[in-house]
Scaffold this active site. Structure first.
Site, PDB file in Angstrom:
ATOM      1  N   ASN A  34       1.566   8.820  12.815  1.00 17.08           N
ATOM      2  CA  ASN A  34       2.623   9.115  11.845  1.00 17.08           C
ATOM      3  C   ASN A  34       2.014   9.617  10.520  1.00 17.08           C
ATOM      4  OD1 ASN A  34       4.146   7.900  13.843  1.00 17.08           O
ATOM      5  ND2 ASN A  34       4.509   6.003  12.702  1.00 17.08           N
ATOM      6  N   ASN A 166      -2.589  -2.667   7.749  1.00 14.96           N
ATOM      7  CA  ASN A 166      -1.505  -2.779   8.734  1.00 14.96           C
ATOM      8  C   ASN A 166      -1.637  -4.027   9.619  1.00 14.96           C
ATOM      9  OD1 ASN A 166       0.806  -1.290   9.097  1.00 14.96           O
ATOM     10  ND2 ASN A 166      -0.313   0.573   9.672  1.00 14.96           N
ATOM     11  N   ARG A 168      -1.217  -6.898  11.995  1.00 19.34           N
ATOM     12  CA  ARG A 168      -0.339  -7.260  13.111  1.00 19.34           C
ATOM     13  C   ARG A 168      -0.981  -8.411  13.880  1.00 19.34           C
ATOM     14  NH1 ARG A 168       1.930  -4.257  10.451  1.00 19.34           N
ATOM     15  NH2 ARG A 168       3.104  -2.365  10.937  1.00 19.34           N
ATOM     16  N   LYS A 226       1.395  -0.903  -1.638  1.00 19.80           N
ATOM     17  CA  LYS A 226       2.796  -0.503  -1.465  1.00 19.80           C
ATOM     18  C   LYS A 226       3.668  -1.752  -1.466  1.00 19.80           C
ATOM     19  CE  LYS A 226       0.879   1.284   1.972  1.00 19.80           C
ATOM     20  NZ  LYS A 226       0.659   1.565   3.400  1.00 19.80           N
ATOM     21  N   GLY A 258       5.680   3.240   5.161  1.00 23.86           N
ATOM     22  CA  GLY A 258       4.304   3.132   4.662  1.00 23.86           C
ATOM     23  C   GLY A 258       3.413   4.244   5.196  1.00 23.86           C
ATOM     24  N   ASP A 259       3.589   4.589   6.474  1.00 24.57           N
ATOM     25  CA  ASP A 259       2.769   5.655   7.072  1.00 24.57           C
ATOM     26  C   ASP A 259       3.037   6.990   6.383  1.00 24.57           C
ATOM     27  OD1 ASP A 259       2.081   3.670   8.906  1.00 24.57           O
ATOM     28  OD2 ASP A 259       3.534   4.358  10.398  1.00 24.57           O
TER      29      ASP A 259
HETATM   30  P1  ADP Z   1       5.415  -0.488   4.854  1.00 28.63           P
HETATM   31  O1  ADP Z   1       6.310   0.381   5.693  1.00 28.63           O
HETATM   32  O2  ADP Z   1       3.968  -0.272   5.134  1.00 28.63           O
HETATM   33  O3  ADP Z   1       5.816  -1.941   4.784  1.00 28.63           O
HETATM   34  P2  ADP Z   1       6.640  -0.235   2.244  1.00 28.63           P
HETATM   35  O4  ADP Z   1       7.835  -0.965   2.753  1.00 28.63           O
HETATM   36  O5  ADP Z   1       5.941  -0.821   1.084  1.00 28.63           O
HETATM   37  O6  ADP Z   1       5.565   0.063   3.365  1.00 28.63           O
HETATM   38  O7  ADP Z   1       7.143   1.220   1.875  1.00 28.63           O
HETATM   39  C1  ADP Z   1       6.269   2.283   1.600  1.00 28.63           C
HETATM   40  C2  ADP Z   1       6.908   3.204   0.581  1.00 28.63           C
HETATM   41  O8  ADP Z   1       8.162   3.674   1.086  1.00 28.63           O
HETATM   42  C3  ADP Z   1       7.223   2.530  -0.737  1.00 28.63           C
HETATM   43  O9  ADP Z   1       6.100   2.554  -1.600  1.00 28.63           O
HETATM   44  C4  ADP Z   1       8.378   3.369  -1.244  1.00 28.63           C
HETATM   45  O10 ADP Z   1       7.891   4.562  -1.860  1.00 28.63           O
HETATM   46  C5  ADP Z   1       9.103   3.769   0.026  1.00 28.63           C
HETATM   47  N1  ADP Z   1      10.210   2.843   0.312  1.00 28.63           N
HETATM   48  C6  ADP Z   1      10.244   1.833   1.207  1.00 28.63           C
HETATM   49  N2  ADP Z   1      11.433   1.183   1.173  1.00 28.63           N
HETATM   50  C7  ADP Z   1      12.174   1.819   0.226  1.00 28.63           C
HETATM   51  C8  ADP Z   1      13.500   1.644  -0.297  1.00 28.63           C
HETATM   52  N3  ADP Z   1      14.310   0.672   0.142  1.00 28.63           N
HETATM   53  N4  ADP Z   1      13.904   2.485  -1.267  1.00 28.63           N
HETATM   54  C9  ADP Z   1      13.102   3.480  -1.730  1.00 28.63           C
HETATM   55  N5  ADP Z   1      11.856   3.693  -1.278  1.00 28.63           N
HETATM   56  C10 ADP Z   1      11.389   2.878  -0.322  1.00 28.63           C
END
Ligand code: ADP
Length: 307
Positions: A34, A166, A168, A226, A258-259
């Site tokens: 991804n 990541n 898991r 993140k 995140g990806d």
């Molecule tokens: P992961 O998928 O690795 O858990 P995150 O949830 O921290 O990563 O999300 C990665 C990025 O995606 C965030 O830094 C943000 O920019 C964006 N993002 C994720 N969730 C939201 C949301 N609800 N609203 C806006 N941006 C989001």
């Protein structure tokens, strides 16, 4: 054209998701793939993006290679192993909640580092090397050691080595092996891009600062943490910046948030060397991704023009 190469190492799987009436839709996805997809979408033509993995010699492996190739991502480094097959996962939806079932225990990708000469050649030919805690988790321990040795050589050679932990736990034989191997992955990298909720849940960090300091103490000069809708905190060689997430009207599917952030961030960082600007750009791309279904959102829907 300088002809620089972004190399992502890991496992891409067959994805089955519900398409209504009991029908299943087939796709292809996996964390490192991804990220390669989003990097490809955001990088200019002077960068090639290559995926390093292992696949079998069955029809599904052929289809996956064709899909990767059609995505504009190089497949020439992919090892094909006679008699093996790709890993597979299924997304089930019950009362709006998604759950995942995996069939990956004997996937070909588990042998991706079993040919050290091929691995070395691939890493030596890259300017950026990207891998994740999932890449390390699926490998037999001695192959993880081989991969990490190549990664350390890449770092020593001045390449941009990027690691997303990541975490898991289910993929690891024990907590101690997971902690030690992920820490080694970070130590071998130049930039670590963790998600705070994972680090807090599994490594006990009580703040984003704690995550940053832990990875910097291991030897990663740069860390991007993140934190979902709460944005990201960057520490580049000690300089710290906060970049907020973009507001999203309706969050549809956070798969690969995140990806996609990682891929978009790296694409922009490679071209500008400006980490906060790259994070603002990536927050925009990730906001589009969580507004759409699926792990891989088409380039046309990422709103790239004008960013
Ligand atoms: P992961 O998928 O690795 O858990 P995150 O949830 O921290 O990563 O999300 C990665 C990025 O995606 C965030 O830094 C943000 O920019 C964006 N993002 C994720 N969730 C939201 C949301 N609800 N609203 C806006 N941006 C989001």
């Amino acid at each position: 054209m300088s002809g620089r190469r972004f190399l992502s190492i890991g496992e891409c799987m067959v994805e089955l998701s519900q398409a209504g009436d009991g029908l299943l839709r087939k796709g292809f996805a996996g964390d490192t793939f991804n990220t390669a997809w989003y990097a490809r979408a955001c990088l200019g033509p002077d960068w090639s993006v290559d995926y390093f993995t292992a696949l079998g010699d069955d029809t599904m492996s052929d289809e996956m290679v064709a899909f990767i190739d059609k995505s504009g991502i190089g497949t020439s480094l992919i090892r094909r192993i006679r008699g093996r097959t790709p890993g597979l996962y299924m997304i089930s939806l019950k009362n709006g909640e998604r759950s995942f079932s995996y069939w990956r225990d004997s996937s070909a990708a588990r042998s991706l580092a079993a040919d050290p000469d091929r691995l070395r050649e691939a890493v030596e030919g890259a300017d950026l090397v990207y891998f994740s805690g999932i890449t390390l988790a699926i490998l037999p321990q001695e192959d993880a050691t081989t991969l990490l040795a190549e990664i350390r050589r890449a770092k020593a050679a001045g390449k941009l080595v990027v690691f997303d932990p990541n975490i898991r736990p289910r993929l690891w034989s024990s907590y101690d092996v997971m902690h030690a191997t992920i820490s080694e992955g970070a130590r071998s990298s130049v930039l670590v891009m963790p998600s705070f909720d994972d680090e807090a849940a599994h490594f006990g960090d009580d703040s984003i600062e704690a995550t940053i300091q832990r990875y910097r103490a291991l030897g990663a000069a740069n860390v991007v943490v993140k934190n979902g809708a709460d944005g990201v905190r960057l520490n580049f060689a000690g300089d710290e910046t906060f970049v907020p997430a973009e507001k999203v009207e309706t969050v549809v599917d956070t798969t690969s948030a995140g990806d996609s952030f990682n891929g978009a961030f790296l694409a922009r960082y490679l071209e500008t060397q400006d980490a906060p600007a790259a994070a603002r750009f990536a927050a925009g791309v990730a906001a589009r991704v969580v507004s759409e279904h699926g792990a891989l959102v088409a380039k046309e829907k990422l709103g790239l023009s004008g960013r």
